[in-house]
Design a protein around this motif. Structure first.
Motif, PDB file in Angstrom:
ATOM      1  N   ILE A 201       0.832  -1.204   0.000  1.00 52.34           N
ATOM      2  CA  ILE A 201       0.000   0.000   0.000  1.00 52.34           C
ATOM      3  C   ILE A 201       0.867   1.255   0.000  1.00 52.34           C
ATOM      4  N   ALA A 202       1.908   1.260   0.852  1.00 54.27           N
ATOM      5  CA  ALA A 202       2.721   2.463   1.016  1.00 54.27           C
ATOM      6  C   ALA A 202       3.611   2.724  -0.188  1.00 54.27           C
ATOM      7  N   GLY A 203       4.088   1.658  -0.825  1.00 59.51           N
ATOM      8  CA  GLY A 203       4.956   1.834  -1.982  1.00 59.51           C
ATOM      9  C   GLY A 203       6.297   2.467  -1.656  1.00 59.51           C
ATOM     10  N   GLY A 204       6.789   2.237  -0.443  1.00 63.44           N
ATOM     11  CA  GLY A 204       8.081   2.808  -0.034  1.00 63.44           C
ATOM     12  C   GLY A 204       7.876   4.026   0.848  1.00 63.44           C
ATOM     13  N   GLY A 205       8.984   4.590   1.277  1.00 64.94           N
ATOM     14  CA  GLY A 205       8.903   5.762   2.141  1.00 64.94           C
ATOM     15  C   GLY A 205       8.928   5.380   3.599  1.00 64.94           C
ATOM     16  N   GLY A 206       9.015   6.380   4.470  1.00 61.55           N
ATOM     17  CA  GLY A 206       9.087   6.151   5.909  1.00 61.55           C
ATOM     18  C   GLY A 206       7.729   6.121   6.558  1.00 61.55           C
ATOM     19  N   ASN A 207       7.721   6.295   7.884  1.00 62.78           N
ATOM     20  CA  ASN A 207       6.472   6.297   8.630  1.00 62.78           C
ATOM     21  C   ASN A 207       5.793   7.658   8.526  1.00 62.78           C
ATOM     22  N   PRO A 208       4.462   7.700   8.627  1.00 57.45           N
ATOM     23  CA  PRO A 208       3.743   8.968   8.499  1.00 57.45           C
ATOM     24  C   PRO A 208       3.671   9.699   9.836  1.00 57.45           C
ATOM     25  N   ASP A 209       2.973  10.820   9.845  1.00 60.98           N
ATOM     26  CA  ASP A 209       2.626  11.485  11.098  1.00 60.98           C
ATOM     27  C   ASP A 209       1.105  11.493  11.240  1.00 60.98           C
ATOM     28  N   LEU A 210       0.624  11.940  12.393  1.00 57.11           N
ATOM     29  CA  LEU A 210      -0.820  11.907  12.637  1.00 57.11           C
ATOM     30  C   LEU A 210      -1.578  12.842  11.709  1.00 57.11           C
ATOM     31  N   ASP A 211      -0.963  13.952  11.320  1.00 55.54           N
ATOM     32  CA  ASP A 211      -1.642  14.863  10.383  1.00 55.54           C
ATOM     33  C   ASP A 211      -1.963  14.136   9.076  1.00 55.54           C
ATOM     34  N   ALA A 212      -1.022  13.278   8.635  1.00 61.74           N
ATOM     35  CA  ALA A 212      -1.267  12.524   7.398  1.00 61.74           C
ATOM     36  C   ALA A 212      -2.391  11.521   7.579  1.00 61.74           C
ATOM     37  N   ILE A 213      -2.458  10.887   8.757  1.00 60.25           N
ATOM     38  CA  ILE A 213      -3.566   9.962   9.047  1.00 60.25           C
ATOM     39  C   ILE A 213      -4.899  10.705   8.940  1.00 60.25           C
ATOM     40  N   GLU A 214      -4.956  11.885   9.527  1.00 57.11           N
ATOM     41  CA  GLU A 214      -6.206  12.653   9.495  1.00 57.11           C
ATOM     42  C   GLU A 214      -6.537  13.133   8.084  1.00 57.11           C
ATOM     43  N   ARG A 215      -5.527  13.450   7.281  1.00 58.68           N
ATOM     44  CA  ARG A 215      -5.798  13.841   5.886  1.00 58.68           C
ATOM     45  C   ARG A 215      -6.427  12.688   5.109  1.00 58.68           C
ATOM     46  N   VAL A 216      -5.901  11.477   5.316  1.00 58.36           N
ATOM     47  CA  VAL A 216      -6.459  10.318   4.620  1.00 58.36           C
ATOM     48  C   VAL A 216      -7.907  10.100   5.052  1.00 58.36           C
ATOM     49  N   ILE A 217      -8.167  10.188   6.346  1.00 61.72           N
ATOM     50  CA  ILE A 217      -9.540   9.998   6.839  1.00 61.72           C
ATOM     51  C   ILE A 217     -10.466  11.055   6.256  1.00 61.72           C
ATOM     52  N   ALA A 218     -10.020  12.310   6.247  1.00 61.02           N
ATOM     53  CA  ALA A 218     -10.856  13.400   5.727  1.00 61.02           C
ATOM     54  C   ALA A 218     -11.148  13.226   4.245  1.00 61.02           C
ATOM     55  N   SER A 219     -10.221  12.603   3.515  1.00 63.10           N
ATOM     56  CA  SER A 219     -10.420  12.421   2.073  1.00 63.10           C
ATOM     57  C   SER A 219     -11.442  11.340   1.752  1.00 63.10           C
ATOM     58  N   GLY A 220     -11.715  10.486   2.715  1.00 61.82           N
ATOM     59  CA  GLY A 220     -12.626   9.368   2.480  1.00 61.82           C
ATOM     60  C   GLY A 220     -11.973   8.172   1.823  1.00 61.82           C
ATOM     61  N   ALA A 221     -10.696   8.261   1.527  1.00 61.99           N
ATOM     62  CA  ALA A 221      -9.987   7.139   0.909  1.00 61.99           C
ATOM     63  C   ALA A 221      -9.825   6.004   1.910  1.00 61.99           C
ATOM     64  N   MET A 222      -9.805   4.792   1.397  1.00 66.66           N
ATOM     65  CA  MET A 222      -9.578   3.642   2.273  1.00 66.66           C
ATOM     66  C   MET A 222      -8.950   2.504   1.477  1.00 66.66           C
ATOM     67  N   ALA A 223      -8.190   1.679   2.195  1.00 68.80           N
ATOM     68  CA  ALA A 223      -7.618   0.459   1.630  1.00 68.80           C
ATOM     69  C   ALA A 223      -8.406  -0.713   2.179  1.00 68.80           C
ATOM     70  N   LEU A 224      -8.855  -1.588   1.280  1.00 71.04           N
ATOM     71  CA  LEU A 224      -9.648  -2.756   1.675  1.00 71.04           C
ATOM     72  C   LEU A 224      -8.864  -4.019   1.335  1.00 71.04           C
ATOM     73  N   PRO A 225      -8.907  -5.021   2.218  1.00 68.78           N
ATOM     74  CA  PRO A 225      -8.062  -6.215   2.054  1.00 68.78           C
ATOM     75  C   PRO A 225      -8.486  -7.050   0.849  1.00 68.78           C
ATOM     76  N   CYS A 226      -7.473  -7.844   0.391  1.00 72.93           N
ATOM     77  CA  CYS A 226      -6.192  -8.174   1.015  1.00 72.93           C
ATOM     78  C   CYS A 226      -5.092  -7.942  -0.028  1.00 72.93           C
ATOM     79  N   PHE A 227      -3.944  -7.428   0.390  1.00 73.05           N
ATOM     80  CA  PHE A 227      -2.885  -7.053  -0.536  1.00 73.05           C
ATOM     81  C   PHE A 227      -1.743  -8.060  -0.580  1.00 73.05           C
ATOM     82  N   SER A 228      -1.870  -9.165   0.139  1.00 70.55           N
ATOM     83  CA  SER A 228      -0.798 -10.160   0.157  1.00 70.55           C
ATOM     84  C   SER A 228      -1.223 -11.508  -0.406  1.00 70.55           C
ATOM     85  N   GLY A 229      -2.538 -11.746  -0.487  1.00 76.28           N
ATOM     86  CA  GLY A 229      -3.026 -13.026  -0.975  1.00 76.28           C
ATOM     87  C   GLY A 229      -2.982 -14.133   0.053  1.00 76.28           C
TER      88      GLY A 229
END
Length: 456
Positions: free
Chosen positions: A299-327
């Motif tokens: 899902i992340a496609g690389g990069g480091g860990n996020p911060d809480l502001d980024a968590i809240e931005r994702v929630i506000a956008s309505g975007a979501m990841a639904l399982p399963c990404f590993s099979g």
């Protein structure tokens, strides 16, 4: 006299040698763990790992006096061994071709009530690997003298002593009956009971290292090699001696293993990929699992860990990841992962963090782990927003982060001097936070989940 313990840590992704003295990490070295394509099937590159361990032990022994060696490994690998070598390659559990034997294997497989082991894809059920090897590789199988778990393979290679051990036999293998504390009916039905060597405890020394190996790497000939332990159970050991039940340890890496100590087994459901593992003392532990580390990376496609502001931005956008990404792993292993909505590249790590926290929360609820502390150990312990989000989703439970990248190996080192006489490091409490609209996001995410996997 030196009490330095060398741990051979064989994970799915990496192999590592780590040295400890009274719980203190002294030295470590790691290398990628490779899979060879076959024939006869994709398998662990055992010889490369062996060469790595010999070289690393030789290097470590120049600076430290090693008194004991302990192997630990993931639970979905086992070894058919002959008189002096492998009778068959150690199968990679992601080999999907093993499922060709499923119709015949299903007829022998114990019910969930007996094995407490759900039906899993590929070779994640160790019994299915054995069935494939017996039925599809009969010439190789005929040369087998013993079948041992992967930690015990390394102990055998170092000592020449074969042993069975419950944390590996009891790790979603179909080979153990946790409530009865004995091999399951599959062992006899598959006709492999003669291959299981005597049962030994993880804490048992199998003997000194073989003299020629000791001489090759510069170890004392009396260096003891212990039976070894399943890696998730190694992560659990420090808490078994330092905390009162109930509590849950989330052992995180390629897999997230939720181990709920003091919880009833009655609510386990194979459709949720909940199961009973067996701890080093032989006690069944209610567990859940999903391939959180691999899903996070997808899902992340690389990069480091996020911060809480980024968590809240994702929630506000309505975007979501639904399982399963590993099979594989978790209640939705048979569903194809999907990302709904638009997420900026900079927020992909936040989406992955939120996803893994939501799946962890869901599995804890289905396990019935509604009370007691939650200790996050391994990779995700270094992702503070994951720990904070999990805490915000479960406000009645305290979350702790065990910020120890050597947690599995450190736990494994304990078995050479059990019970430990030194103090156990206390994990760090995670401050509670409020995350805007998190509850509503969880409700929407839960409503959008696919149907769970089937199991029996």
């Amino acid at each position: 006299m030196s009490q330095t313990v060398a741990v051979l840590d064989i994970g799915k992704t990496n192999v590592k040698l780590a040295l400890f003295d009274d719980g203190r990490l002294l030295w470590e070295k790691s290398a990628p763990n490779r899979v060879l394509p076959g024939p006869p099937y994709p398998h662990e590159d055992v010889e490369s790992a062996w060469t790595f361990f010999l070289d690393a032990l030789r290097e470590a022994a120049r600076a430290h006096q090693i008194s004991a060696i302990v192997p630990t490994a993931h639970g979905a690998a086992g070894a058919l061994i002959g008189e002096s070598d492998l009778a068959a390659p150690v199968m990679d559990y992601e080999f999907t071709g093993v499922e060709v034997v499923e119709p015949d294997y299903a007829a022998l497989r114990p019910p969930f009530a007996e094995s407490m082991s759900p039906k899993l894809p590929g070779g994640l059920n160790l019994g299915r690997q054995l069935a494939y090897q017996k039925w599809r590789c009969p010439d190789l199988f005929a040369d087998a003298k013993h079948f041992v778990g992967y930690p015990q393979y390394w102990a055998w290679r170092l000592t020449g002593v074969a042993a069975s051990e419950v944390t590996t036999l009891g790790a979603h293998a179909d080979l153990w009956a946790p409530r009865r504390g004995q091999p399951s009916s599959l062992v006899k039905a598959l006709g492999v009971d003669h291959l299981l060597p005597p049962l030994r405890r993880a804490f048992d020394p199998l003997g000194p290292i073989q003299p020629e190996i000791a001489a090759l790497i510069g170890l004392a000939p009396e260096t003891q090699v212990f039976c070894g332990i399943h890696d998730s159970n190694a992560s659990l050991l420090p808490y078994l001696v330092s905390r009162q039940a109930p509590f849950t340890v989330l052992s995180t890496g390629t897999w997230v293993i939720l181990m709920c100590v003091g919880l009833s087994l009655d609510q386990l459901d194979p459709r949720d990929d909940t199961l009973a593992n067996v701890d080093a003392l032989g006690r069944p532990i209610a567990c859940g699992r999903f391939m959180g580390g691999r899903e996070y990376a997808a899902i992340a496609g690389g990069g480091g860990n996020p911060d809480l502001d980024a968590i809240e931005r994702v929630i506000a956008s309505g975007a979501m990841a639904l399982p399963c990404f590993s099979g594989q792993g978790g209640p939705y292993a048979m569903s194809r992962g999907v990302i709904r909505g638009d997420v900026a590249t900079r927020d992909r790590a936040a989406l992955a963090t939120l996803y893994c926290a939501l799946v962890s929360d869901l599995m804890l609820t289905r396990l019935g782990a509604t009370t007691g502390d939650l200790i996050v150990e391994g990779t995700f312990a270094g992702n503070l927003p994951f720990c904070q989000t999990l805490g915000a989703l479960r406000p009645t439970q305290r979350v702790f982060a065990a910020r120890d990248t050597a947690g599995t190996a450190r736990g494994a080192a304990m078995i050479a001097h059990w019970p430990p006489s030194y103090p156990i490091a206390v994990p760090t409490p995670v401050d509670s936070v409020s995350i805007e609209r998190l509850g509503a996001h969880r409700d929407a995410w839960t409503a959008a989940l696919p149907s769970p996997m089937s199991g029996s």
